[in-house]
Enzyme design. Structure first.
Site, mmCIF file in Angstrom:
data_model
loop_
_atom_site.group_PDB
_atom_site.id
_atom_site.type_symbol
_atom_site.label_atom_id
_atom_site.label_comp_id
_atom_site.label_asym_id
_atom_site.label_seq_id
_atom_site.Cartn_x
_atom_site.Cartn_y
_atom_site.Cartn_z
ATOM 1 N N GLU A 168 4.511 12.992 -12.682
ATOM 2 C CA GLU A 168 3.585 13.024 -11.554
ATOM 3 C C GLU A 168 4.355 13.655 -10.389
ATOM 4 O OE1 GLU A 168 2.820 9.518 -9.226
ATOM 5 O OE2 GLU A 168 0.693 10.003 -9.123
ATOM 6 N N THR A 214 7.799 1.470 -8.660
ATOM 7 C CA THR A 214 7.727 0.278 -7.794
ATOM 8 C C THR A 214 6.884 -0.811 -8.447
ATOM 9 O OG1 THR A 214 7.920 1.741 -5.880
ATOM 10 C CG2 THR A 214 7.224 -0.497 -5.448
ATOM 11 N N LYS A 233 1.062 -5.035 3.578
ATOM 12 C CA LYS A 233 2.221 -4.213 3.941
ATOM 13 C C LYS A 233 1.875 -2.750 3.724
ATOM 14 C CE LYS A 233 5.832 -2.398 2.184
ATOM 15 N NZ LYS A 233 5.797 -1.190 3.012
ATOM 16 N N SER A 279 3.675 3.800 -6.677
ATOM 17 C CA SER A 279 4.249 4.493 -7.827
ATOM 18 C C SER A 279 4.502 3.531 -8.996
ATOM 19 C CB SER A 279 5.558 5.161 -7.423
ATOM 20 O OG SER A 279 6.499 4.168 -7.094
ATOM 21 N N LEU A 286 0.800 -1.231 0.000
ATOM 22 C CA LEU A 286 0.000 0.000 0.000
ATOM 23 C C LEU A 286 0.833 1.281 0.000
ATOM 24 C CD1 LEU A 286 -2.431 -1.312 2.694
ATOM 25 C CD2 LEU A 286 -2.963 -0.976 0.298
ATOM 26 N N TRP A 306 1.180 5.585 0.981
ATOM 27 C CA TRP A 306 0.976 6.316 2.232
ATOM 28 C C TRP A 306 -0.118 7.379 2.133
ATOM 29 C CZ3 TRP A 306 1.507 11.298 0.972
ATOM 30 C CH2 TRP A 306 2.328 11.604 -0.112
#
Ligand code: NAD
Length: 470
Positions: free
Chosen positions: A372, A218, A161, A215, A135, A137
């Site tokens: 972004e 990742t 997580k 993102s 996940l 933030w």
């Protein structure tokens, strides 16, 4: 015995530590996955009658309601989001998600094949077994609920997580789930670092499905890790650079338009995957829109996230501040005009505060137009035809969301059809409600995999059963 690395949760508004907790190691992840596999095999959850699973999740929703203020405070403190946003948006949204999926659990049917007189073929939907969620933030509780609701309703064991910075609401949710009667080992929250715990989940051979929100960089790593290990089913929800398109007649929507534009651009300080960070406005109304939008941006109340009047808090950390400020400074140096914001003057010096920023004449290819930024920065560009609006709207590697403002149904439909994004809203800044799928196209993700009954596709797999009846 090795000691765990520590995870430091810091209040972004003050820079002060909130708590320190042991970060899950790769070994912890492997043990949690093994435990989840055992729990799946015993069937205490997956083989429970679906109405009983629903009942547990409905109790969880009720407990979240009981603890709503605490959950709002945990997310506001960890993220720096204004407490009002957490109280009125994130937490009620998370409760609604858990409740919606609890109620949907026994409405997911299999399919019957037209197999002819001598056989019966049917397709059932089965839980995947051990599933995982990684996940971001920016919406800690809300994103957790989008995953926990359908994954548990479908009968899986789930490893979650949370992001490094924001583990506390997910940990509290797990406590509430236990209180609601969820059997031990069905939901495990593993606070930890992405490079360690996240990477271990992506490579774990027992994890059959992994749903990631975060993102694009990742997401790419996770997909690669899955391909190199057990080909777990991965679904990706990633970044965006979403356009807000204002057709020539958009001002028929008056103040509602301006209010929505502000929300689209600056909700969660622009640290929102669907942030409408690129305004595209018909040249005939550009001057008036720019003036009204800039005025409204200047009026946003920036301050302590714990103050209910605050509309904008700090960015998540100093690195985010540097990224945003660097891109705006570079645009300015390249000839862009900054109509408001651009410098953190007059803002609290503690915490990474950055003001709402409105930019025109951004240089072609500049970061403010293409990357972004994940901050309160909006570019305004003009167009003179539908084709030009569409060309500019689609000129991005992302395709998460878009909004179109017009008074004409035909125009709305034409634009909605040709915008390359997973979610297009018309005369609103909205991701829809729980009945509508959510997800991005292109490098924003795998399409509408979150919310709605689509969400069950992530967390179940179809089995064909063929019965000879002769
Ligand atoms: P991030 O990619 O840095 O981190 C997301 C999660 O991935 C964190 O839990 C992190 O620990 C973990 N992670 C990091 N490296 C990893 C690795 N090598 N292997 C496995 N896991 C790893 O993203 P972020 O900064 O937390 O969140 C912001 C991003 O999330 C933005 O791009 C935003 O657009 C996106 N986002 C998308 C949606 C959506 O629904 N599309 C929603 C919210 C946020």
């Amino acid at each position: 015995m090795t000691t765990n690395e520590m995870l430091h949760v810091v209040n972004p508004a003050t820079g002060e530590p909130i708590t320190t907790l042991p970060a899950a190691s790769a070994d912890d992840v492997a043990k949690a996955a093994e435990r989840a596999r055992q729990v799946c095999d015993i069937g205490v959850w997956s083989r429970l009658p679906v109405r009983e699973r629903s009942a547990v999740l409905l109790r969880l929703a009720a407990l979240m309601e009981r603890d709503a203020e605490l959950l709002a405070r945990l997310d506001s403190e960890d993220t720096g989001k204004p407490i009002t946003e957490c109280r009125t948006g994130d937490v009620p949204g998370a409760i609604e998600s858990i409740r919606w999926f609890a109620e949907a659990a026994d409405k997911i049917f299999g399919r019957l094949a037209p197999s002819g007189p001598d056989a019966l073929g049917f397709m059932s939907r089965e839980p995947v077994g051990v599933a995982a969620a990684i996940l971001p933030w920016n919406y800690p509780l809300a994103m957790t609920a989008w995953k926990v609701g359908p994954a548990l309703a479908a009968g899986n064991c789930l490893l979650v997580k949370p992001a490094e910075a924001t583990p506390r609401s997910a940990l509290h949710l797990a406590e509430l789930a236990a209180e609601a009667g969820l059997p031990d080992g069905v939901l495990t929250v593993l606070p930890g670092y992405g490079r360690e715990a996240g990477a271990a989940l992506a490579r774990d051979p027992l994890v059959e499905a992994l749903s990631f929100t975060g993102s694009t960089a990742t997401g790419r790593r996770i997909l690669k890790a899955a391909a190199e290990t057990n080909f777990k089913r991965v679904s990706l929800e990633m970044g965006g650079k979403s356009p807000q398109i204002l057709m020539a007649d958009a001002l028929v929507h008056g103040d509602e338009l301006i209010g929505n534009m502000i929300e689209a651009a600056f909700l969660t300080m622009g640290q929102n995957c669907t942030a409408g960070s690129r305004v595209l406005v018909h040249s005939s109304i550009a001057e008036e829109v720019l003036e009204r939008f800039t005025d409204a941006a200047k009026k946003l109340v920036i301050g302590d996230p714990a103050d209910p009047r605050t509309q904008m808090g700090p960015l998540i950390d100093r690195a985010a501040f540097e990224r945003v400020a660097g891109a705006v400074d570079a645009a300015r140096a390249g000839g862009a005009q900054i109509h408001t914001g651009g410098l953190p003057h007059g803002l609290p010096s503690r915490g990474a505060y950055y003001p709402p920023t409105v930019i025109t004449r951004a240089p072609e290819g500049s970061d403010v137009l293409t990357r972004e930024l994940f901050g309160p920065v909006v570019t305004v560009q003009t167009f003179t035809s539908e084709d030009e609006a569409l060309r500019k709207a689609n000129a991005t590697e992302y395709g998460l969301a878009a909004s179109v403002w017009t008074g004409e149904l035909d125009t709305a439909l034409r634009m909605a059809r040709h915008i390359e994004a997973g979610v297009v809203s018309v005369n609103a800044y909205s991701e829809g409600d729980l009945t509508t799928p959510f997800g991005g196209w292109k490098q924003s993700g795998f399409g509408g995999v979150e919310k709605s009954t689509n969400a069950f596709d992530q967390w179940t797999r179809e089995k064909t059963v063929w019965i000879r009846t002769r």
